[in-house]
Design a protein around this motif. Sequence first.
Motif, PDB file in Angstrom:
ATOM      1  N   UNK A  93       9.953  41.300  -0.453  1.00 48.13           N
ATOM      2  CA  UNK A  93       8.887  40.362  -0.302  1.00 48.13           C
ATOM      3  C   UNK A  93       9.151  39.091  -0.022  1.00 48.13           C
ATOM      4  N   UNK A  96       9.053  38.594   3.809  1.00 50.49           N
ATOM      5  CA  UNK A  96       7.711  38.534   4.488  1.00 50.49           C
ATOM      6  C   UNK A  96       7.370  37.115   4.703  1.00 50.49           C
ATOM      7  N   UNK A  97       8.330  36.123   3.960  1.00 52.71           N
ATOM      8  CA  UNK A  97       7.870  34.773   3.957  1.00 52.71           C
ATOM      9  C   UNK A  97       8.774  34.065   4.943  1.00 52.71           C
ATOM     10  N   UNK A  98       9.400  34.976   5.825  1.00 57.54           N
ATOM     11  CA  UNK A  98      10.320  34.165   6.763  1.00 57.54           C
ATOM     12  C   UNK A  98       9.163  33.735   8.032  1.00 57.54           C
TER      13      UNK A  98
END
Lengths: 245, 609
Positions: A93, A96-98
């Motif tokens: 999870x 994904x925010x990289x």
Amino acid sequence: MLVTALLFTAITSGADLQRLMDDADAAYTSGNFPEAVNLYSQILKSGYTSAVLEYNLGNAYFKIDEIGPAILHLERARRLVPRDEDISFNLDYVKVYRKGQLDLPEKSALVKTFESLRNYFTLNELAWTLLILWLAVVTTSILYWFRRGGRGSKALLYVFLTSSLLFILTAGWTVDRYRLDSREQIVVMTDEVQIHSAPVETSKVLFILREGMEGTVRERTDGWCEIKLADGKTGWIPTHAIASI
Amino acid sequence: MGNRLIFGLILVGMIPGLLMGQPDIHASVDARRIYVGDTFTYKVEVKNSDSTPTIHLPASRKLSVVSGPMQSTSFSIMNGVQSSTRSVSYTMVALEPGELTIPPSEVVIRNKRYQSNAVQLEVLPQPGSGTKAAPGGSRNDRQLQQTQPQSKSVPAPEIMLRAEPNRTDIVVGEPVTITYKLYTQVRVYNYGIDKLPDAVGFWSEEIPLTGQPQLKAEIVDGVNYQSAVLKKVVYYPTRPGELTIEPLRVNLEVQSKRRRSRNTFFSDPFFDDVFSHEKKVLFSNSLKLKVSDVPRPTPPNYSGAVGKFRLSARLDTNTIHVNDAVGLHVTLEGTGNFKTLNLPDITLPDGIDMFKPEKEEKVRLVNEVYQGYKRMTYLLVPRAAGEMVIPAFTLVYYDSDAKKYRTAETKRLTLQVKPLSGEQPLITSGYSREEVALMNQDLRFIKLQGAKFVPMGYRVLNQWWYHTTMMMGLVAMLGVVLYTRRQEKIGSDKALGRRLRAHNRAQTLLKSARKVVMDEKQVYALLSQAVVGYIGDRLNLPEKALDTDALIHELTQRKISEQLVSEVRALLIRLDMGRFAPGADSAEPPELIQNARQILTRLSRELKE
């Protein structure tokens, strides 16, 4: 380093650690994530660690938008307990925010199964299994030696052969795990970092990595690290921009 | 080869240590008289210990550890006695003048605790600065110094480091800037700061200083100083209470005036540089800050933000088609504890899908506070036609200047969604299906239980007992093979077999004789069997040759003392007599058994030679 270790020898008892842990959990639960990060990091200074601690700290870092440390600590948690679903989920999870992602070819189901099997046990678990299997090999071989041709010797022989086979397989697996664990993995901790072609500031910039991206260390020199990414690219990165898992 | 020899020597050298009980522990320092701020070496030596001791230093406010522990081991052979000395040393710095007693250190060797001796030192005040200590430790309060001018009799230190906060009444989430300022009367050539001091309960960020520190002339308590700002750090407290910022440590290289009391032997007016460089460790005062909580009760949806904020929301366009994508930008601007706060959550009406927000953050330290904006861009995809209302976002924050709670609010936004037109636009969010599926979920909650603490980097494979157990298994297997091989050899070599079994068989017979001690006849029979059988087995004589004369004859062939032979003969004759003519012998059976045993023992000894 050692001085801080000395300072913190006072809080090495399990109860103290648990109390700090409860405080940190309370801070997280009440939404005070910076304070939670503070407290969890405090526990780590004691020289002790725990999968739950790394996991919680990783989550707290994510909550304050620090993707790099979040991935670092979640990866550490996964190393300690590779089969935990929550850890794997949060790690996926958070990743994904990289801001940057590598272009990786889709892995086939077979490769995925193999990799999850390969990472199923920790090195310590494998070492314990290896020890127990070895003791089984020793015991059955001795018993069989004394009972050759006697009653139940056939069963003993099968047990001996099975445990020997398992022992050899586990030994191989342990060596593999040991080598995997000995590779130094790093996470990029700064928002954006340039990867150079040589460990010199003036050398050509090959590409750029964003916070939270991972690589494997191939070589280290003063202040620089040669890393290899999952897509095969290599380059030199200044060590202040990274942290080892 | 050489290595192995040395290793062997080391092992031999360790033996006396292994045998000794109480290790010889001695603590010492390399100088008995030092000046405040000077470093000295504190060393704990353990003689004849087989493992490296762990030292727990005593807590003392009057000194601080600069570096260490450093371990070393030495072996020596003196007058043929080997001894080893393991020592652990620390570099320390004295912080206050006066008699300094370093209390005993606790020394742990193999889980056993010992105490070292206490060490005494005389700490002299800084030369040329009278009795006043270099600033260090919490004793040195800033306010105190400023409000009470020092009397003439107590000259100010020639160099000091101060931590100066820009404010004292702080609320959680409100920044405080600490300026670390060096005041000096001597020249400073170089300085280094290893790390920021520990500050539990703060979020800290350093304000980068441009260029070299600028020297300014300043008068403190009537004394002229050159002052320079070494570091500026902004601390954001994350919890209320009395929080401590530990002293900052600075390593300095300063010009030192020649000292009279030291090194008089070597001092030479030509070579003793009047302005020599000297290394020094300086500590700032530690700061205790009272951080008050935000006023209670807090409003229901208080976000934890402290400062001044503005919130705004904007849509890329107000009219779109179903399944088309539109960006929603929510921006939080202002000054305050940006690093530790999150944007309000978004609640959307049904019929709109939302994708992962893109976060953008530009926060810088401006005038010692965080200033900037945080922006989230959500990608909205309406799935049904009609007028969609996106509710207002609110953020409740504490305005620390006005000392009250305020609410930042956005306008309500309306989005006109038109039914599907002919062409179907593609959503290009740039993420794979799995990623979008993940984004629709949320981070899983932390685990509140089951934290099992292990030492960092603990590996079973690196433990000595692991390899020992493995080796023991191997040894056991080899042992069994060797043992059975021997057994087989015994089985195939009849003479050897009889010889090896002789002792056990004789013992068994003696034991049964002792059991039936009341039955005289039985005892005689068993003893005779034991002695005859033993000799027969040891000499591998055929069974039928086992009458007394034949045995004695065989015994005389061997190297056995004549006395023993005659004793054996006498015993055998007595046993025969007893067997065939009970009552003839006056000896009691226990005595006889004892006699037989002694003879067997002597026989086995002599036959072995």
